[in-house]
Design a protein around this motif. Structure first.
Motif, short mmCIF file in Angstrom:
data_model
loop_
_atom_site.label_atom_id
_atom_site.label_comp_id
_atom_site.label_asym_id
_atom_site.label_seq_id
_atom_site.Cartn_x
_atom_site.Cartn_y
_atom_site.Cartn_z
N LYS A 135 3.51 16.93 -14.90
CA LYS A 135 3.64 16.68 -13.47
C LYS A 135 3.22 15.27 -13.07
CE LYS A 135 3.09 21.55 -12.27
NZ LYS A 135 2.22 22.58 -11.64
N SER B 147 2.81 23.89 -1.74
CA SER B 147 3.72 22.75 -1.83
C SER B 147 4.82 22.85 -0.78
CB SER B 147 4.31 22.65 -3.23
OG SER B 147 4.98 23.84 -3.60
N CYS C 81 -0.65 20.46 -18.28
CA CYS C 81 0.60 20.38 -17.54
C CYS C 81 0.52 19.29 -16.47
CB CYS C 81 0.91 21.73 -16.90
SG CYS C 81 2.47 21.78 -15.99
N ASN C 82 -0.59 19.26 -15.73
CA ASN C 82 -0.76 18.20 -14.74
C ASN C 82 -0.77 16.83 -15.40
OD1 ASN C 82 -0.98 19.90 -12.46
ND2 ASN C 82 -3.14 20.26 -12.86
N SER D 21 6.53 23.75 -6.23
CA SER D 21 6.44 24.84 -7.21
C SER D 21 7.10 26.11 -6.71
CB SER D 21 4.97 25.14 -7.52
OG SER D 21 4.33 25.68 -6.37
N LEU E 46 7.16 13.68 -14.22
CA LEU E 46 7.64 13.89 -12.85
C LEU E 46 7.30 12.69 -11.98
CD1 LEU E 46 8.94 15.53 -10.65
CD2 LEU E 46 6.80 16.77 -10.35
N CYS F 259 6.58 27.92 -10.96
CA CYS F 259 7.79 27.38 -11.58
C CYS F 259 8.62 28.43 -12.32
CB CYS F 259 7.46 26.22 -12.52
SG CYS F 259 6.55 24.90 -11.70
N THR G 115 1.70 16.44 -3.59
CA THR G 115 1.61 17.77 -4.19
C THR G 115 0.79 18.68 -3.27
OG1 THR G 115 -0.48 17.65 -5.43
CG2 THR G 115 1.44 16.57 -6.41
N ALA H 31 6.41 17.49 -5.06
CA ALA H 31 6.50 18.40 -6.21
C ALA H 31 6.40 19.82 -5.68
CB ALA H 31 5.38 18.11 -7.20
#
Length: 381
Positions: free
Chosen positions: A125, A33, A120-121, A28, A129, A68, A143, A26
């Protein structure tokens, strides 16, 4: 030399050569990352980089220093090109708005202090994701979070990062055992952020000196109120600033401009004692202020709990743990008393100031680095 699959695991925990191990990273667009992707590619893994476009691409291009954003998508793609692995950009704008931004706005309007990075996590994500990574036939997803995944007697465990100053465990407490089985965090053992930047320099990454993101990605310059007013027109209705004893001390331009524990920017002068926001009454549009000692509490109701202990949370009447009630606060000794599988009361052994609905209460091993999960603080004081 072929890997002895009977006796040896690769660095990601699989009994096969790195070249036969596909890992989705993942990305960003930041240094963390990017280093993860470069590190795993250098070790010979079958790396696939994925970056999420979380909000309007055109508007994001002009915004610097946020996860992002458009510039970050470009940076992630450039790192993938430099290191020679495929990279994909996925449009998650609608998912992100529905799962994160709308709740953020509504929580503020309800007088809470939300933490959208956790949602969000949890909802993007490590959910959508992660499923995309499975669809790409990945063995795991990696990550750049600073947290450790260690193998215990009963399987993978979540532990704090080696660098306490970079530890991101507060933001990852909703990670489920099933997700943890699929996730990898290659930076969690590093002693410092400088060690990460040193690796970025070693790999010649174009983002080696890129500053860390500071703001919530969709909140420019930390101005929450202007974002909420845009999302919810009319949200900034004026009201009164009221002392806890009932005195009206002044006017305010909207409850959304205030959070529990706030002292500065109240707009009320000429007082002999410092005052703090102790409660937000959304229905009456009152910002209630009082002396600092009114912020102190020892009882914290928690719900939507994600439990990561070996035994069920309800298998004991109480647990001796330590907890964090804000990401910037140190962990404090506490007693966890389960009510159900997803709800509990936390008793802090020493009072904590500024405990606010909408924040997370994260559970830690009293002596050690393990994370036992956590939940959401849900009621005012």
């Amino acid at each position: 030399m072929a890997l002895d699959t009977d006796t040896q695991l690769n660095s990601l925990g699989f009994a096969k050569p790195p070249a036969q191990t596909r890992v989705v990273v993942a990305m960003s667009g930041g240094v963390d990352s990017s280093v993860v992707a470069a590190l795993l590619a250098d070790q010979g893994y079958d790396v696939v980089g994925v970056t999420l476009q979380l909000y309007d691409h055109g508007a994001a291009l002009a915004k610097k220093g946020a996860c992002c954003a458009g510039i970050d998508i470009h940076d992630a793609r450039r790192v993938a090109e430099e290191r020679g692995f495929p990279h994909y950009v996925l449009d998650y704008e609608n998912i992100f708005r529905d799962a994160v931004i709308d709740e953020f706005a509504d929580s503020y309007l309800a007088g809470a202090t939300p933490v959208p990075c956790i949602r969000c996590n949890e909802r993007v994500k490590f959910k959508d994701l992660l499923e995309t990574a499975r669809d790409l036939d990945a063995d795991c997803m990696a990550t750049g979070h600073y947290i450790q995944r260690l193998t215990g007697a009963n399987g993978p465990e979540l532990h704090r990062a080696a660098d306490a100053d970079r530890d991101q465990s507060y933001f990852l407490f909703p990670t489920t055992p099933e997700q943890l089985d699929f996730l990898r965090f290659p930076l969690g053992h590093l002693p410092s952020k400088q060690a990460t930047r040193d690796l970025a320099g070693q790999y010649g990454l174009s983002v080696a000196d890129k500053p860390d993101s500071q703001d919530i990605c969709f909140v420019p310059n930390g101005d929450y109120a202007s974002v909420i007013e845009k999302l919810r027109p009319g949200a900034a209705d004026p009201g009164q600033i009221v002392h806890a004893d009932g005195r009206v001390l002044g006017e305010h331009a909207g409850v959304i401009h205030y959070t529990v524990g706030q002292r500065r920017g109240l707009g009320i002068g000429g007082l002999t004692e410092p005052l703090y926001v102790v409660k937000l009454d959304v229905e009456k549009r009152h910002v209630i202020v009082g002396p600092k000692d009114m912020l102190a509490t020892r009882t914290v109701p928690v719900r939507e709990i994600n439990w990561l202990g070996d035994a069920p949370m309800t298998s004991r009447p109480e647990w001796q743990i330590s907890v964090k009630v804000r990401s910037t606060r140190p962990a404090r000794d506490a007693i966890l008393r389960p009510i159900s599988d997803t709800e509990a009361t936390v008793e802090l052994l020493s009072p904590e100031e500024g405990v606010s609905p909408g924040q997370a209460c994260v559970f830690y091993e009293s002596e050690g680095s393990r994370i036992f999960g956590g939940g959401w603080i849900w009621r005012g004081y």
